[in-house]
Design a protein around this motif. Structure first.
Motif, PDB file in Angstrom:
ATOM      1  N   ALA A   5     -24.537   6.122  -2.687  1.00 57.95           N
ATOM      2  CA  ALA A   5     -23.756   6.716  -3.769  1.00 57.95           C
ATOM      3  C   ALA A   5     -22.483   7.344  -3.222  1.00 57.95           C
ATOM      4  CB  ALA A   5     -24.594   7.758  -4.508  1.00 57.95           C
ATOM      5  N   ASN A   6     -22.625   8.003  -2.049  1.00 53.35           N
ATOM      6  CA  ASN A   6     -21.440   8.616  -1.438  1.00 53.35           C
ATOM      7  C   ASN A   6     -20.421   7.569  -1.030  1.00 53.35           C
ATOM      8  OD1 ASN A   6     -22.498  11.154  -1.775  1.00 53.35           O
ATOM      9  ND2 ASN A   6     -23.361  11.259   0.316  1.00 53.35           N
ATOM     10  N   ASP A   7     -20.950   6.470  -0.471  1.00 52.41           N
ATOM     11  CA  ASP A   7     -20.051   5.383  -0.061  1.00 52.41           C
ATOM     12  C   ASP A   7     -19.310   4.817  -1.264  1.00 52.41           C
ATOM     13  OD1 ASP A   7     -20.875   5.737   2.477  1.00 52.41           O
ATOM     14  OD2 ASP A   7     -22.200   3.977   2.555  1.00 52.41           O
ATOM     15  N   SER A   8     -20.058   4.634  -2.359  1.00 50.04           N
ATOM     16  CA  SER A   8     -19.453   4.075  -3.568  1.00 50.04           C
ATOM     17  C   SER A   8     -18.390   5.002  -4.132  1.00 50.04           C
ATOM     18  CB  SER A   8     -20.557   3.828  -4.608  1.00 50.04           C
ATOM     19  OG  SER A   8     -19.984   3.386  -5.807  1.00 50.04           O
ATOM     20  N   ALA A   9     -18.695   6.298  -4.142  1.00 51.20           N
ATOM     21  CA  ALA A   9     -17.723   7.275  -4.657  1.00 51.20           C
ATOM     22  C   ALA A   9     -16.482   7.310  -3.778  1.00 51.20           C
ATOM     23  CB  ALA A   9     -18.372   8.654  -4.735  1.00 51.20           C
ATOM     24  N   ALA A  10     -16.698   7.241  -2.477  1.00 49.62           N
ATOM     25  CA  ALA A  10     -15.557   7.260  -1.544  1.00 49.62           C
ATOM     26  C   ALA A  10     -14.704   6.011  -1.742  1.00 49.62           C
ATOM     27  CB  ALA A  10     -16.068   7.342  -0.109  1.00 49.62           C
ATOM     28  N   ARG A  11     -15.360   4.892  -1.971  1.00 46.07           N
ATOM     29  CA  ARG A  11     -14.627   3.635  -2.188  1.00 46.07           C
ATOM     30  C   ARG A  11     -13.813   3.723  -3.487  1.00 46.07           C
ATOM     31  NH1 ARG A  11     -15.064  -1.564  -0.229  1.00 46.07           N
ATOM     32  NH2 ARG A  11     -14.380  -3.193  -1.676  1.00 46.07           N
ATOM     33  N   ASP A  12     -14.428   4.262  -4.527  1.00 43.74           N
ATOM     34  CA  ASP A  12     -13.726   4.440  -5.812  1.00 43.74           C
ATOM     35  C   ASP A  12     -12.481   5.299  -5.630  1.00 43.74           C
ATOM     36  OD1 ASP A  12     -15.130   2.890  -7.527  1.00 43.74           O
ATOM     37  OD2 ASP A  12     -16.387   4.491  -8.335  1.00 43.74           O
ATOM     38  N   ARG A  13     -12.647   6.378  -4.875  1.00 43.03           N
ATOM     39  CA  ARG A  13     -11.500   7.267  -4.650  1.00 43.03           C
ATOM     40  C   ARG A  13     -10.388   6.542  -3.904  1.00 43.03           C
ATOM     41  NH1 ARG A  13     -15.416  11.240  -3.785  1.00 43.03           N
ATOM     42  NH2 ARG A  13     -15.364  10.933  -1.531  1.00 43.03           N
ATOM     43  N   ARG A  14     -10.783   5.719  -2.946  1.00 44.75           N
ATOM     44  CA  ARG A  14      -9.793   4.964  -2.171  1.00 44.75           C
ATOM     45  C   ARG A  14      -9.049   3.979  -3.095  1.00 44.75           C
ATOM     46  NH1 ARG A  14      -5.910   4.810   0.761  1.00 44.75           N
ATOM     47  NH2 ARG A  14      -5.539   2.968   2.007  1.00 44.75           N
ATOM     48  N   VAL A  15      -9.804   3.319  -3.965  1.00 45.43           N
ATOM     49  CA  VAL A  15      -9.168   2.394  -4.919  1.00 45.43           C
ATOM     50  C   VAL A  15      -8.176   3.157  -5.799  1.00 45.43           C
ATOM     51  CG1 VAL A  15      -9.575   0.914  -6.925  1.00 45.43           C
ATOM     52  CG2 VAL A  15     -11.107   0.777  -4.956  1.00 45.43           C
ATOM     53  N   ASP A  16      -8.594   4.321  -6.260  1.00 48.99           N
ATOM     54  CA  ASP A  16      -7.712   5.127  -7.127  1.00 48.99           C
ATOM     55  C   ASP A  16      -6.432   5.518  -6.387  1.00 48.99           C
ATOM     56  OD1 ASP A  16      -9.701   4.898  -8.980  1.00 48.99           O
ATOM     57  OD2 ASP A  16     -10.435   6.963  -8.795  1.00 48.99           O
ATOM     58  N   GLU A  17      -6.586   5.880  -5.124  1.00 46.23           N
ATOM     59  CA  GLU A  17      -5.405   6.264  -4.340  1.00 46.23           C
ATOM     60  C   GLU A  17      -4.451   5.088  -4.164  1.00 46.23           C
ATOM     61  OE1 GLU A  17      -7.845   9.637  -1.740  1.00 46.23           O
ATOM     62  OE2 GLU A  17      -7.262   7.719  -0.824  1.00 46.23           O
ATOM     63  N   VAL A  18      -5.016   3.912  -3.935  1.00 47.65           N
ATOM     64  CA  VAL A  18      -4.166   2.726  -3.737  1.00 47.65           C
ATOM     65  C   VAL A  18      -3.462   2.363  -5.052  1.00 47.65           C
ATOM     66  CG1 VAL A  18      -4.185   0.257  -3.194  1.00 47.65           C
ATOM     67  CG2 VAL A  18      -5.531   1.843  -1.812  1.00 47.65           C
ATOM     68  N   ILE A  19      -4.195   2.441  -6.154  1.00 50.90           N
ATOM     69  CA  ILE A  19      -3.571   2.159  -7.461  1.00 50.90           C
ATOM     70  C   ILE A  19      -2.467   3.184  -7.736  1.00 50.90           C
ATOM     71  CG2 ILE A  19      -3.952   2.156  -9.964  1.00 50.90           C
ATOM     72  CD1 ILE A  19      -6.758   1.015  -9.411  1.00 50.90           C
ATOM     73  N   ALA A  20      -2.737   4.436  -7.404  1.00 52.71           N
ATOM     74  CA  ALA A  20      -1.716   5.477  -7.598  1.00 52.71           C
ATOM     75  C   ALA A  20      -0.470   5.155  -6.781  1.00 52.71           C
ATOM     76  CB  ALA A  20      -2.281   6.847  -7.209  1.00 52.71           C
ATOM     77  N   ALA A  21      -0.665   4.697  -5.565  1.00 48.37           N
ATOM     78  CA  ALA A  21       0.483   4.343  -4.711  1.00 48.37           C
ATOM     79  C   ALA A  21       1.265   3.190  -5.333  1.00 48.37           C
ATOM     80  CB  ALA A  21      -0.007   3.966  -3.315  1.00 48.37           C
ATOM     81  N   TYR A  22       0.559   2.226  -5.896  1.00 46.00           N
ATOM     82  CA  TYR A  22       1.230   1.097  -6.548  1.00 46.00           C
ATOM     83  C   TYR A  22       2.056   1.597  -7.747  1.00 46.00           C
ATOM     84  CZ  TYR A  22       1.976  -3.061  -9.339  1.00 46.00           C
ATOM     85  OH  TYR A  22       2.568  -4.048 -10.091  1.00 46.00           O
TER      86      TYR A  22
END
Lengths: 89, 188
Positions: A5-22
Motif C-alpha cells: 500500500a505504501n509503495d502504491s501511494a508513493a507511486r501515485d504521488r510520483r505520478v502526480d508530481e510528474v503530471i504537475a511538472a507537465y
C-alpha cells in the motif's frame, strides 16, 4: 500488505508530481510532447499514458459544453437595453 | 410536452446539471458562495415547467436555448439583488467588480443566446451527459477540472484557489478524469 500500500501511494504521488511538472510547463507557454514526457518517465508510462488519453477524451467531449457557455465575439459588443424578460425562442 | 412526470417532462429534468454547470461557468469565481446556484437552477426549472405548455419547442436545441435564456435571466436577477440588497458587499471592491463582470458576461451571453442554436442533437446529448457525469464527482475533483478545462486556469491558480499543492491538484485532475472515463465510455 502495508508495504504494498505504501509503495502504491508513493507511486501515485510520483505520478502526480510528474503530471504537475507537465502542466506547469504548459502553463509556462511550452508545448511539451506527451509521448516524449512519457518516454522520459518510463517507469510511470502506463499511468501517464492513461492520464493523457483521459485528458484528450475529456477535452473532446467538453467542447459542446464549452460552446454553450461561450460568448461569441459578435455578442460581446451587444448592449442589452432594458430588463424585459422574454422567453421566446 | 406533458405534465406526466414519467413522460416527456423527464427530458426537462435531464437539463438540471447542465444548467447548474452553465451557471457556474457564467459567474466570476469570487461570487462562489454568494449566489445560491442550486436555488437559481431550481427557480429556472420551476419557471420552465410552468411555461413549457405555452411553447412549441421544435427540438432539443431550442429547448436548451430556451432554458439557457431563463437561467441567464434568473442569474441576472440574483446579481441585481446582491448589488442592491447588500450594501456592505458593495463596499468590497473585488466583489463589486465580480458582480459587474458577471453581469456584463450574462448580458453578452443572453444576447448570444438569441441567435439560432448552434448544436445538433448528438452534441446536445453529449453536453447533458458530461454535465451529469461531472456532477457525480467529488467537489474538489469537479472544481479542479472545471477551473482547468472551462476557465483555463493555471495549475498555480487552481492550487491557490483550492489551498493545495500543485501535485495535489494534479492528483485531483488525474482522479477526476479517471472517474469520468467509465461514465463517458459510451461517447468514445
Amino acid at each position: 500488505m502495508p508495504s504494498e500500500a505504501n509503495d502504491s501511494a508513493a507511486r501515485d504521488r510520483r505520478v502526480d508530481e510528474v503530471i504537475a511538472a507537465y502542466l506547469e510547463a504548459v502553463d509556462a507557454g511550452e508545448t511539451p510532447d506527451p509521448s516524449e514526457f512519457i518516454a522520459k518517465h518510463g517507469g510511470l508510462a502506463e499511468e501517464l499514458a492513461a492520464f493523457f488519453a483521459d485528458r484528450d477524451q475529456f477535452a473532446r467531449l467538453a467542447e459542446p459544453l464549452q460552446a454553450a457557455a461561450a460568448i461569441p465575439d459578435r455578442a460581446r459588443c451587444v448592449l442589452i437595453r432594458g430588463q424585459n424578460r422574454s422567453y421566446h425562442v | 410536452m406533458s405534465g406526466d412526470p414519467g413522460g416527456e417532462d423527464r427530458n426537462l429534468e435531464d437539463y438540471r446539471e447542465y444548467l447548474r454547470l452553465l451557471a457556474q461557468l457564467q459567474l466570476d469565481g469570487r461570487l462562489k458562495g454568494k449566489i445560491d446556484l442550486s436555488g437559481v437552477v431550481q427557480q429556472t426549472m420551476l419557471e420552465a415547467y410552468q411555461e413549457l405548455p405555452n411553447y412549441q419547442l421544435q427540438d432539443t436545441d431550442y429547448l436548451a436555448a430556451w432554458l439557457r435564456r431563463i437561467l441567464a435571466n434568473n442569474l441576472t436577477d440574483e446579481i441585481r439583488k446582491l448589488k442592491t440588497g447588500k450594501r456592505d458587499l458593495s463596499r468590497e471592491r473585488s466583489l463589486d467588480a465580480a458582480l459587474q463582470q458577471s453581469s456584463n458576461r450574462l448580458q453578452a451571453w443572453l444576447a448570444a443566446g438569441q441567435s439560432s442554436p448552434s448544436g445538433h442533437l448528438q452534441r446536445q446529448e453529449q453536453a447533458l451527459h458530461l454535465s451529469r457525469a461531472l456532477a457525480e464527482l467529488p467537489d474538489a475533483q469537479r472544481e479542479a477540472l472545471v477551473l482547468r478545462h472551462f476557465h483555463d486556469r493555471s495549475l498555480a491558480q487552481i492550487a491557490q484557489h483550492l489551498g493545495r499543492s500543485h501535485a495535489a491538484v494534479a492528483g485531483l485532475l488525474k482522479r477526476g478524469l479517471q472517474s469520468l472515463r467509465n461514465q463517458l465510455r459510451e461517447w468514445k
